[in-house]
Design a protein around this motif. Structure first.
Motif, PDB file in Angstrom:
ATOM      1  N   THR A 140      15.624 -69.128  -0.087  1.00 27.27           N
ATOM      2  CA  THR A 140      14.465 -69.772  -0.706  1.00 27.27           C
ATOM      3  C   THR A 140      14.098 -71.094  -0.035  1.00 27.27           C
ATOM      4  OG1 THR A 140      15.825 -70.903  -2.349  1.00 27.27           O
ATOM      5  CG2 THR A 140      14.980 -68.726  -2.945  1.00 27.27           C
ATOM      6  N   HIS A 141      14.470 -71.236   1.231  1.00 30.80           N
ATOM      7  CA  HIS A 141      14.100 -72.423   2.005  1.00 30.80           C
ATOM      8  C   HIS A 141      13.797 -71.978   3.426  1.00 30.80           C
ATOM      9  CE1 HIS A 141      13.857 -76.654   3.046  1.00 30.80           C
ATOM     10  NE2 HIS A 141      14.604 -76.421   4.102  1.00 30.80           N
ATOM     11  N   THR A 142      12.854 -72.642   4.058  1.00 25.67           N
ATOM     12  CA  THR A 142      12.562 -72.371   5.464  1.00 25.67           C
ATOM     13  C   THR A 142      12.673 -73.665   6.254  1.00 25.67           C
ATOM     14  OG1 THR A 142      10.193 -72.731   5.152  1.00 25.67           O
ATOM     15  CG2 THR A 142      10.984 -70.462   4.937  1.00 25.67           C
ATOM     16  N   ASP A 143      12.987 -73.528   7.530  1.00 25.61           N
ATOM     17  CA  ASP A 143      13.009 -74.712   8.376  1.00 25.61           C
ATOM     18  C   ASP A 143      11.577 -75.049   8.795  1.00 25.61           C
ATOM     19  OD1 ASP A 143      12.323 -72.959  10.468  1.00 25.61           O
ATOM     20  OD2 ASP A 143      14.358 -72.906  11.264  1.00 25.61           O
ATOM     21  N   ALA A 144      11.406 -76.047   9.627  1.00 27.04           N
ATOM     22  CA  ALA A 144      10.075 -76.501  10.028  1.00 27.04           C
ATOM     23  C   ALA A 144       9.290 -75.419  10.773  1.00 27.04           C
ATOM     24  CB  ALA A 144      10.182 -77.751  10.879  1.00 27.04           C
ATOM     25  N   ASN A 145       9.992 -74.453  11.375  1.00 26.67           N
ATOM     26  CA  ASN A 145       9.333 -73.358  12.088  1.00 26.67           C
ATOM     27  C   ASN A 145       8.984 -72.186  11.183  1.00 26.67           C
ATOM     28  OD1 ASN A 145       9.566 -74.739  14.532  1.00 26.67           O
ATOM     29  ND2 ASN A 145      11.625 -73.921  14.858  1.00 26.67           N
ATOM     30  N   GLY A 146       9.308 -72.293   9.904  1.00 25.63           N
ATOM     31  CA  GLY A 146       9.012 -71.213   8.975  1.00 25.63           C
ATOM     32  C   GLY A 146      10.092 -70.148   8.891  1.00 25.63           C
ATOM     33  N   GLU A 147      11.214 -70.365   9.572  1.00 31.58           N
ATOM     34  CA  GLU A 147      12.316 -69.399   9.543  1.00 31.58           C
ATOM     35  C   GLU A 147      13.186 -69.639   8.310  1.00 31.58           C
ATOM     36  OE1 GLU A 147      12.967 -66.863  11.768  1.00 31.58           O
ATOM     37  OE2 GLU A 147      10.981 -67.384  12.536  1.00 31.58           O
ATOM     38  N   PRO A 148      13.571 -68.579   7.597  1.00 31.37           N
ATOM     39  CA  PRO A 148      14.478 -68.754   6.450  1.00 31.37           C
ATOM     40  C   PRO A 148      15.802 -69.347   6.901  1.00 31.37           C
ATOM     41  CG  PRO A 148      13.580 -66.526   6.511  1.00 31.37           C
ATOM     42  CD  PRO A 148      13.190 -67.186   7.801  1.00 31.37           C
ATOM     43  N   CYS A 149      16.374 -70.218   6.079  1.00 32.02           N
ATOM     44  CA  CYS A 149      17.670 -70.791   6.408  1.00 32.02           C
ATOM     45  C   CYS A 149      18.526 -70.884   5.141  1.00 32.02           C
ATOM     46  CB  CYS A 149      17.534 -72.144   7.094  1.00 32.02           C
ATOM     47  SG  CYS A 149      16.624 -73.379   6.183  1.00 32.02           S
ATOM     48  N   PRO A 150      19.835 -70.780   5.295  1.00 30.29           N
ATOM     49  CA  PRO A 150      20.730 -70.829   4.134  1.00 30.29           C
ATOM     50  C   PRO A 150      20.636 -72.165   3.410  1.00 30.29           C
ATOM     51  CG  PRO A 150      21.889 -70.039   6.085  1.00 30.29           C
ATOM     52  CD  PRO A 150      20.563 -70.551   6.538  1.00 30.29           C
ATOM     53  N   ILE A 151      20.658 -72.086   2.087  1.00 31.23           N
ATOM     54  CA  ILE A 151      20.624 -73.275   1.243  1.00 31.23           C
ATOM     55  C   ILE A 151      21.461 -72.992   0.000  1.00 31.23           C
ATOM     56  CG2 ILE A 151      18.457 -72.632   0.120  1.00 31.23           C
ATOM     57  CD1 ILE A 151      19.408 -76.211   1.048  1.00 31.23           C
ATOM     58  N   TYR A 152      22.171 -73.996  -0.483  1.00 38.87           N
ATOM     59  CA  TYR A 152      23.081 -73.829  -1.608  1.00 38.87           C
ATOM     60  C   TYR A 152      22.881 -74.930  -2.639  1.00 38.87           C
ATOM     61  CZ  TYR A 152      25.326 -70.555   1.483  1.00 38.87           C
ATOM     62  OH  TYR A 152      25.550 -69.489   2.315  1.00 38.87           O
ATOM     63  N   GLY A 153      23.184 -74.591  -3.874  1.00 38.22           N
ATOM     64  CA  GLY A 153      23.243 -75.566  -4.945  1.00 38.22           C
ATOM     65  C   GLY A 153      24.702 -75.807  -5.289  1.00 38.22           C
ATOM     66  N   PHE A 154      24.950 -76.829  -6.094  1.00 38.34           N
ATOM     67  CA  PHE A 154      26.321 -77.185  -6.431  1.00 38.34           C
ATOM     68  C   PHE A 154      26.446 -77.516  -7.907  1.00 38.34           C
ATOM     69  CE2 PHE A 154      25.529 -78.113  -2.031  1.00 38.34           C
ATOM     70  CZ  PHE A 154      26.611 -77.515  -1.391  1.00 38.34           C
ATOM     71  N   LEU A 155      27.490 -76.991  -8.523  1.00 36.59           N
ATOM     72  CA  LEU A 155      27.867 -77.325  -9.888  1.00 36.59           C
ATOM     73  C   LEU A 155      29.084 -78.233  -9.776  1.00 36.59           C
ATOM     74  CD1 LEU A 155      27.694 -77.019 -12.959  1.00 36.59           C
ATOM     75  CD2 LEU A 155      29.103 -74.968 -12.743  1.00 36.59           C
ATOM     76  N   ILE A 156      28.927 -79.466 -10.231  1.00 33.79           N
ATOM     77  CA  ILE A 156      29.976 -80.472 -10.118  1.00 33.79           C
ATOM     78  C   ILE A 156      30.496 -80.771 -11.517  1.00 33.79           C
ATOM     79  CG2 ILE A 156      30.522 -82.813  -9.338  1.00 33.79           C
ATOM     80  CD1 ILE A 156      27.890 -82.477  -7.561  1.00 33.79           C
ATOM     81  N   THR A 157      31.808 -80.673 -11.691  1.00 37.67           N
ATOM     82  CA  THR A 157      32.421 -80.883 -13.001  1.00 37.67           C
ATOM     83  C   THR A 157      33.428 -82.021 -12.920  1.00 37.67           C
ATOM     84  OG1 THR A 157      32.200 -78.512 -13.436  1.00 37.67           O
ATOM     85  CG2 THR A 157      33.670 -79.743 -14.883  1.00 37.67           C
ATOM     86  N   HIS A 158      33.393 -82.891 -13.914  1.00 32.39           N
ATOM     87  CA  HIS A 158      34.328 -84.005 -14.030  1.00 32.39           C
ATOM     88  C   HIS A 158      34.619 -84.189 -15.516  1.00 32.39           C
ATOM     89  CE1 HIS A 158      35.627 -88.236 -14.236  1.00 32.39           C
ATOM     90  NE2 HIS A 158      36.076 -88.037 -13.009  1.00 32.39           N
ATOM     91  N   LYS A 159      35.850 -84.496 -15.865  1.00 32.41           N
ATOM     92  CA  LYS A 159      36.232 -84.562 -17.280  1.00 32.41           C
ATOM     93  C   LYS A 159      35.440 -85.604 -18.072  1.00 32.41           C
ATOM     94  CE  LYS A 159      40.140 -87.665 -16.622  1.00 32.41           C
ATOM     95  NZ  LYS A 159      41.527 -87.919 -16.876  1.00 32.41           N
TER      96      LYS A 159
END
Length: 174
Positions: free
Chosen positions: A37-56
């Motif tokens: 769901t992300h493209t680089d400046a040339n319009g090519e799809p590129c891997p992208i990740y979200g993060f779930l961060i947990t702390h007490k």
């Protein structure tokens, strides 16, 4: 240097990493059919990740940026740090190359509001928006739109030097 690194693009996606008091879990930001769901400046799809961060003490925080949409649903999130780049009504459609990159690589305020609304719970305390476009966004209208779906949560925009105290909802901050 002894600094742990989570590299989901090397196959670590959906794995957890314990970093002392923090746990970080990555998840891919793909469509239902597996397209990025992300493209680089040339319009090519590129891997992208979200993060779930947990702390007490902090609880659970989502960090998601540089994606067109988010297919995932989460339970009991306390804080969301979300890249919200543009308002579709402010895009310069005459510059089709840049407009396509913005559309295919970033969240609109409307899509971001839909995501927060779908993941809202009484646990949500903060929605902090980041990565706003200088030309295609309006800070104040973004905050007002997000407040309508985040109900009682604090809604803000990240700025250089700004800080927030992130705690779980059941703990008194004073």
């Amino acid at each position: 240097m002894g600094i742990p690194i989570l590299a989901p693009y090397l196959g670590d996606s959906c794995k957890s990493m314990n970093m002392g008091e923090f746990t970080v879990k990555s998840f891919d930001l793909t469509t239902i059919d597996g397209s990025w769901t992300h493209t680089d400046a040339n319009g090519e799809p590129c891997p992208i990740y979200g993060f779930l961060i947990t702390h007490k003490e902090m609880g659970r925080m989502l960090y998601i940026t540089d994606c067109e949409l988010i297919k995932w649903r989460f339970k009991d999130i306390n804080h969301i740090l979300l890249g919200v780049n543009y308002d579709k009504d402010l895009i310069d459609r005459d510059n089709t190359g840049k407009a396509n990159h913005v559309f295919r690589g970033h969240l609109s305020i409307d899509t971001a509001c839909d995501f927060v609304k779908a993941n809202y719970s009484n646990s949500l305390q903060n929605v902090i928006m980041c990565h706003l476009s200088a030309e295609n966004s309006d800070r104040d209208s973004f905050i007002e739109k997000m407040k309508k779906v985040a109900y009682g949560a604090n809604v803000d925009v990240a700025e250089r030097g700004k800080e927030w105290v992130l705690r779980k909802g059941d703990e008194c901050p004073f």
